[in-house]
Design an enzyme around this catalytic site. Sequence first.
Site, PDB file in Angstrom:
ATOM      1  CE  LYS A  62      -3.550   2.398   2.574  1.00 25.80           C
ATOM      2  NZ  LYS A  62      -4.633   2.264   3.542  1.00 25.80           N
TER       3      LYS A  62
ATOM      4  CE  LYS B  82      -5.860   1.852  -0.516  1.00 24.45           C
ATOM      5  NZ  LYS B  82      -6.482   1.718   0.778  1.00 24.45           N
TER       6      LYS B  82
HETATM    7  C1  PBG Z   1      -7.804   3.155   5.309  1.00 29.61           C
HETATM    8  C2  PBG Z   1      -7.992   3.083   3.849  1.00 29.61           C
HETATM    9  C3  PBG Z   1      -7.741   4.067   2.874  1.00 29.61           C
HETATM   10  C4  PBG Z   1      -8.222   3.544   1.675  1.00 29.61           C
HETATM   11  C5  PBG Z   1      -8.697   2.273   1.940  1.00 29.61           C
HETATM   12  N1  PBG Z   1      -8.526   2.003   3.282  1.00 29.61           N
HETATM   13  C6  PBG Z   1      -7.217   5.441   2.996  1.00 29.61           C
HETATM   14  C7  PBG Z   1      -5.837   5.730   3.391  1.00 29.61           C
HETATM   15  O1  PBG Z   1      -4.970   4.878   3.507  1.00 29.61           O
HETATM   16  O2  PBG Z   1      -5.598   6.918   3.602  1.00 29.61           O
HETATM   17  C8  PBG Z   1      -8.237   4.272   0.359  1.00 29.61           C
HETATM   18  C9  PBG Z   1      -9.212   3.735  -0.637  1.00 29.61           C
HETATM   19  C10 PBG Z   1      -9.458   4.636  -1.790  1.00 29.61           C
HETATM   20  O3  PBG Z   1      -8.812   5.681  -1.980  1.00 29.61           O
HETATM   21  O4  PBG Z   1     -10.358   4.290  -2.561  1.00 29.61           O
HETATM   22  N2  PBG Z   1      -6.555   3.076   5.796  1.00 29.61           N
END
Ligand code: PBG
Length: 324
Positions: A195, A248
């Site tokens: 991520k 992601k």
């Molecule tokens: C929570 C989370 C996030 C997303 C999914 N789970 C936000 C972040 O890490 O700030 C983002 C999903 C998206 O942008 O569609 N931690």
Amino acid sequence: MSFPKNRMRRLRSSDAMRRLVRQTNININNLVYPLFAREGKKLKEPIKSLTGCFYFSPDAIAKEAREVFSLGIPAVLLFGLPEKKDAAGSQAWAEDGVIQQAVKEIKSNIPELLVITDICLCEYTDHGHCGVIRDGKVDNDATCELLAKVALSHAQVGADIVAPSDMMDGRVKYIREALEENSFESIAIMSYAAKYASAFYGPFRDAAQSAPAFGDRKTYQMDPANSDQAMAEIALDIEEGADIIIVKPALPYLDVIYRASQRFDCPIAAYNVSGEYMMLNAAADAGLINRQNAMMETLTAIKRAGADILITYFAKDVAKIINS
Ligand code: PBG
């Protein structure tokens, strides 16, 4: 005269021929649709930053889940917006928390639909970070213990898959142990292993009211410049007990998806995130691109790179196109 001449042209000569030789097909079976649960009664409220998506109160969410299921989509990914936030994010594991209520509603009405729950604290903490803060920094191990509590509370109300998105080190192990100790060995872990600290989460943070109140997430999310680290993170998560791993965002990280798919045997999910979704919507709204074509091309590219599963706000639109 050489016979290979014009081969490519022959293979593209008609719609049927193009379908016959197509290597990548988007399948409804591999789609996951994100849903947002928010406290309230009979609530279905448009999310301003995510065109076409809505907040649902727990009592109203099953109707939407049924629609998703009847389109043939096998899974939803649930996010919760609590009424009250605190420093530890305690609503995340509350027995009657918004997510816990929503999971129960969905599983009791549509038991066949897989419910994946996001495991993170950022929507629940008053400072917006993904973990508990000690001396101005996120305390990794203390956070892992809380995340395991959150995962367990989701398993207890019927979640099928838990998806830790916090990026703390070792959290998959904490979660796996907590699930095992409580006889939830059938619950799968879909971990956000790779991520990135991305600008493409903007619309989501607005929707989930989860932007950090100070600092940023760069100390726990990955640097977009690196892909070796992504391989290391994925290997660790698999070793700790993850069943499915997530890369992601998706579109700016196709190389990471490709490398991961070449290297690991477990299913790989790609999260086509909020910024990717809204970037395309904005361009279509401005009359610059064709929404449907750009959507299908984008998702096909993510699959072609090696993703098995597509998590996307487009899931319902895609399913409708494939079904028609
Ligand atoms: C929570 C989370 C996030 C997303 C999914 N789970 C936000 C972040 O890490 O700030 C983002 C999903 C998206 O942008 O569609 N931690």
